[in-house]
Design a protein around this motif. Sequence first.
Motif, mmCIF file in Angstrom:
data_model
loop_
_atom_site.group_PDB
_atom_site.id
_atom_site.type_symbol
_atom_site.label_atom_id
_atom_site.label_comp_id
_atom_site.label_asym_id
_atom_site.label_seq_id
_atom_site.Cartn_x
_atom_site.Cartn_y
_atom_site.Cartn_z
ATOM 1 N N ASN A 94 74.337 32.029 61.357
ATOM 2 C CA ASN A 94 75.182 32.527 62.448
ATOM 3 C C ASN A 94 74.950 33.993 62.780
ATOM 4 O OD1 ASN A 94 76.650 30.003 62.560
ATOM 5 N ND2 ASN A 94 77.623 30.628 60.642
ATOM 6 N N HIS A 95 73.847 34.557 62.294
ATOM 7 C CA HIS A 95 73.582 35.965 62.560
ATOM 8 C C HIS A 95 72.123 36.173 62.935
ATOM 9 C CE1 HIS A 95 77.235 35.996 60.067
ATOM 10 N NE2 HIS A 95 77.566 37.068 60.761
ATOM 11 N N SER A 96 71.894 37.023 63.912
ATOM 12 C CA SER A 96 70.542 37.303 64.394
ATOM 13 C C SER A 96 70.005 38.584 63.754
ATOM 14 C CB SER A 96 70.553 37.453 65.917
ATOM 15 O OG SER A 96 71.407 38.533 66.285
ATOM 16 N N GLY A 97 68.731 38.852 64.003
ATOM 17 C CA GLY A 97 68.131 40.114 63.580
ATOM 18 C C GLY A 97 67.410 40.074 62.252
ATOM 19 N N VAL A 98 67.502 38.970 61.518
ATOM 20 C CA VAL A 98 66.846 38.913 60.211
ATOM 21 C C VAL A 98 65.334 38.953 60.364
ATOM 22 C CG1 VAL A 98 66.502 37.528 58.123
ATOM 23 C CG2 VAL A 98 68.759 37.639 59.187
ATOM 24 N N ALA A 99 64.799 38.144 61.286
ATOM 25 C CA ALA A 99 63.349 38.080 61.472
ATOM 26 C C ALA A 99 62.778 39.434 61.874
ATOM 27 C CB ALA A 99 63.006 37.025 62.523
ATOM 28 N N SER A 100 63.388 40.078 62.864
ATOM 29 C CA SER A 100 62.853 41.366 63.334
ATOM 30 C C SER A 100 62.893 42.416 62.223
ATOM 31 C CB SER A 100 63.633 41.846 64.558
ATOM 32 O OG SER A 100 65.004 42.048 64.234
ATOM 33 N N LYS A 101 63.959 42.403 61.436
ATOM 34 C CA LYS A 101 64.084 43.366 60.330
ATOM 35 C C LYS A 101 63.010 43.117 59.280
ATOM 36 C CE LYS A 101 67.662 45.385 57.363
ATOM 37 N NZ LYS A 101 69.103 45.333 56.999
ATOM 38 N N ALA A 102 62.778 41.844 58.973
ATOM 39 C CA ALA A 102 61.764 41.495 57.971
ATOM 40 C C ALA A 102 60.366 41.851 58.459
ATOM 41 C CB ALA A 102 61.856 40.012 57.648
ATOM 42 N N PHE A 103 60.051 41.489 59.718
ATOM 43 C CA PHE A 103 58.714 41.752 60.242
ATOM 44 C C PHE A 103 58.441 43.247 60.336
ATOM 45 C CE2 PHE A 103 59.236 37.542 62.776
ATOM 46 C CZ PHE A 103 59.044 36.818 61.602
ATOM 47 N N ARG A 104 59.461 44.026 60.716
ATOM 48 C CA ARG A 104 59.294 45.477 60.809
ATOM 49 C C ARG A 104 59.041 46.075 59.427
ATOM 50 N NH1 ARG A 104 56.808 48.515 63.141
ATOM 51 N NH2 ARG A 104 57.551 47.469 65.046
ATOM 52 N N ALA A 105 59.788 45.611 58.425
ATOM 53 C CA ALA A 105 59.624 46.134 57.068
ATOM 54 C C ALA A 105 58.215 45.862 56.545
ATOM 55 C CB ALA A 105 60.662 45.514 56.135
ATOM 56 N N THR B 48 59.829 32.100 56.451
ATOM 57 C CA THR B 48 58.695 32.170 55.531
ATOM 58 C C THR B 48 57.493 32.793 56.222
ATOM 59 O OG1 THR B 48 59.425 30.219 54.308
ATOM 60 C CG2 THR B 48 57.122 30.830 54.083
ATOM 61 N N CYS B 49 56.848 33.730 55.530
ATOM 62 C CA CYS B 49 55.637 34.372 56.029
ATOM 63 C C CYS B 49 54.486 34.066 55.081
ATOM 64 C CB CYS B 49 55.819 35.891 56.118
ATOM 65 S SG CYS B 49 57.182 36.416 57.169
ATOM 66 N N LEU B 50 53.352 33.665 55.638
ATOM 67 C CA LEU B 50 52.138 33.508 54.848
ATOM 68 C C LEU B 50 51.359 34.809 54.931
ATOM 69 C CD1 LEU B 50 50.665 31.132 53.278
ATOM 70 C CD2 LEU B 50 49.114 31.075 55.250
ATOM 71 N N ILE B 51 50.982 35.347 53.781
ATOM 72 C CA ILE B 51 50.286 36.635 53.715
ATOM 73 C C ILE B 51 49.127 36.531 52.731
ATOM 74 C CG2 ILE B 51 52.394 37.936 54.260
ATOM 75 C CD1 ILE B 51 52.594 38.620 51.260
ATOM 76 N N THR C 118 51.532 40.169 47.639
ATOM 77 C CA THR C 118 52.768 39.445 47.315
ATOM 78 C C THR C 118 53.828 40.356 46.709
ATOM 79 O OG1 THR C 118 51.476 37.440 46.888
ATOM 80 C CG2 THR C 118 53.740 37.478 46.077
ATOM 81 N N GLU C 119 53.466 41.080 45.672
ATOM 82 C CA GLU C 119 54.448 41.931 45.000
ATOM 83 C C GLU C 119 54.996 42.994 45.939
ATOM 84 O OE1 GLU C 119 54.785 44.734 40.973
ATOM 85 O OE2 GLU C 119 53.250 43.166 41.130
ATOM 86 N N LEU C 120 54.119 43.604 46.726
ATOM 87 C CA LEU C 120 54.553 44.620 47.689
ATOM 88 C C LEU C 120 55.513 44.019 48.703
ATOM 89 C CD1 LEU C 120 54.380 47.414 49.056
ATOM 90 C CD2 LEU C 120 52.323 46.587 50.258
ATOM 91 N N ALA C 121 55.196 42.829 49.202
ATOM 92 C CA ALA C 121 56.053 42.177 50.205
ATOM 93 C C ALA C 121 57.419 41.839 49.626
ATOM 94 C CB ALA C 121 55.375 40.915 50.727
ATOM 95 N N VAL C 122 57.462 41.305 48.416
ATOM 96 C CA VAL C 122 58.734 40.942 47.784
ATOM 97 C C VAL C 122 59.604 42.178 47.598
ATOM 98 C CG1 VAL C 122 59.781 40.118 45.638
ATOM 99 C CG2 VAL C 122 57.867 38.865 46.655
ATOM 100 N N ARG C 123 59.036 43.235 47.067
ATOM 101 C CA ARG C 123 59.811 44.463 46.838
ATOM 102 C C ARG C 123 60.285 45.067 48.155
ATOM 103 N NH1 ARG C 123 56.314 47.691 42.169
ATOM 104 N NH2 ARG C 123 56.877 46.331 40.420
ATOM 105 N N THR C 124 59.421 45.037 49.154
ATOM 106 C CA THR C 124 59.760 45.612 50.464
ATOM 107 C C THR C 124 60.930 44.873 51.098
ATOM 108 O OG1 THR C 124 57.488 46.369 50.843
ATOM 109 C CG2 THR C 124 58.889 46.067 52.789
ATOM 110 N N LEU C 125 60.874 43.556 51.088
ATOM 111 C CA LEU C 125 61.940 42.761 51.704
ATOM 112 C C LEU C 125 63.236 42.852 50.899
ATOM 113 C CD1 LEU C 125 59.832 39.637 52.718
ATOM 114 C CD2 LEU C 125 60.787 41.372 54.257
ATOM 115 N N HIS C 126 63.120 42.891 49.595
ATOM 116 C CA HIS C 126 64.308 43.026 48.739
ATOM 117 C C HIS C 126 65.046 44.328 49.055
ATOM 118 C CE1 HIS C 126 66.669 43.249 44.948
ATOM 119 N NE2 HIS C 126 66.528 41.935 44.937
ATOM 120 N N LYS C 127 64.280 45.381 49.234
ATOM 121 C CA LYS C 127 64.874 46.688 49.559
ATOM 122 C C LYS C 127 65.401 46.706 50.988
ATOM 123 C CE LYS C 127 63.839 51.659 49.578
ATOM 124 N NZ LYS C 127 62.791 52.691 49.323
ATOM 125 N N ALA C 128 64.674 46.091 51.922
ATOM 126 C CA ALA C 128 65.067 46.109 53.334
ATOM 127 C C ALA C 128 66.433 45.476 53.549
ATOM 128 C CB ALA C 128 64.012 45.391 54.181
#
Length: 409
Positions: A351-362, A381-384, A389-399
């Motif tokens: 029920n809330h928007s903005g998650v995708a844009s926040k994740a992609f920007r991070a 889900t993003c394929l990278i 992997t570790e950088l992406a997980v830490r980045t999104l966790h912090k974001a």
Amino acid sequence: MNIVVQKFGGTSVRNLECQRQVMQKVLRPYREGNKVIVVLSAMSGETNRLLGLANEWSENPDPAEVDALVSTGEQVSCALFAMLLKQQGVKCRSVLGFQAPVHTDCEYGKARITDIDETKLKGMLQEYDILVVAGFQGCDENGRITTLGRGGSDTSAVALAAAIKADVCEIYTDVPGVFTTDPNMCTDARKLDRIAYDEMLEMASMGAKVLQIRSVEFAKKYNVTVHVRSTFSDEPGTIVTQEDETMEAVLVSGIAYDKDQARITLIHLKDTPGVSAQIFSPLAEQKILVDMIVQNPSKDGLTDMTFTVPRADVKQTIKTLEKLQYEIGYEELTSNLNVAKVSIIGVGMRNHSGVASKAFRALADENVNILMISTSEIKITCLIDDKYTELAVRTLHKAFNLEEGEHIE
């Protein structure tokens, strides 16, 4: 009668000292007046040892005989643990899958539970205070031993809890609960007090090894409350249950990842009706799990199609599709094993928007390129490239401030 189901994994029962610790966990609800069903895995490393013997004896071991062999690991754990309890004066017995009985289909090595004899189980609980039940196993319609696949003891425990309508199913493991992400990868990972079935399903499907995915499916279907906690401490763990308003107030609950992935691309594929069925039907027949699928816009009647499969299935996928190249009508097939999936998961996303844009920007700010994207109501889900992997997980966790448990205002 009040019934508690407890499950302990291989590391929890790996030796006498550990089993004595487990016994104290089991005696707690017993002394509080509950009947207890204890579901045990084989001792740590035992299943692999038995599989090694099968492969040493035969280049292509019969699946039914493999099940008969590997199921002995749980039989050993249950018999030894029952001996410990009986020394304490507890009225108990060990119970194997076919004795419960846990009925399954005939898919040896990956059988699915079809039925559990509730009446027989409750009859045994009238006679005994504690039943020590072998996890991971059952029997088919012919009375042959079957096994449920890796992590199957979790499924055994939840299915037993559902069948006898237990008050709670406690899954004991070597971690204290479910975390916002892998604490070995992100030191800021936080243990969750509660998580919704759907969130846990998504995390399990992404490779989170706390709970086996089929056990979560059982829990959701039969509304079994699951408590994930540590064998080696008394602190509360994580409750897996139906979602409520407090869970929806959290935008993102966790970040999961899966490095066991590969990308397959069919180049210059004929863009005609039925071509997708020609590709994916043969893969489905071989039980190959296809996840993310992306098809490019058609140009001159041709398109490119990309999808992901588990790495273990890459060779079989390529072999199958190469045999069908003329029938399907593609020019080239390429594969890439150096990829990983990273997912943002949360029921609050419904029920809330903005998650995708926040994740992609991070991810963009850290120069992490996204190769493919798939979404559901509660997951992005993003394929990278797997090296990120570790950088992406830490980045999104912090974001998403998961170390603090940020709530939606």
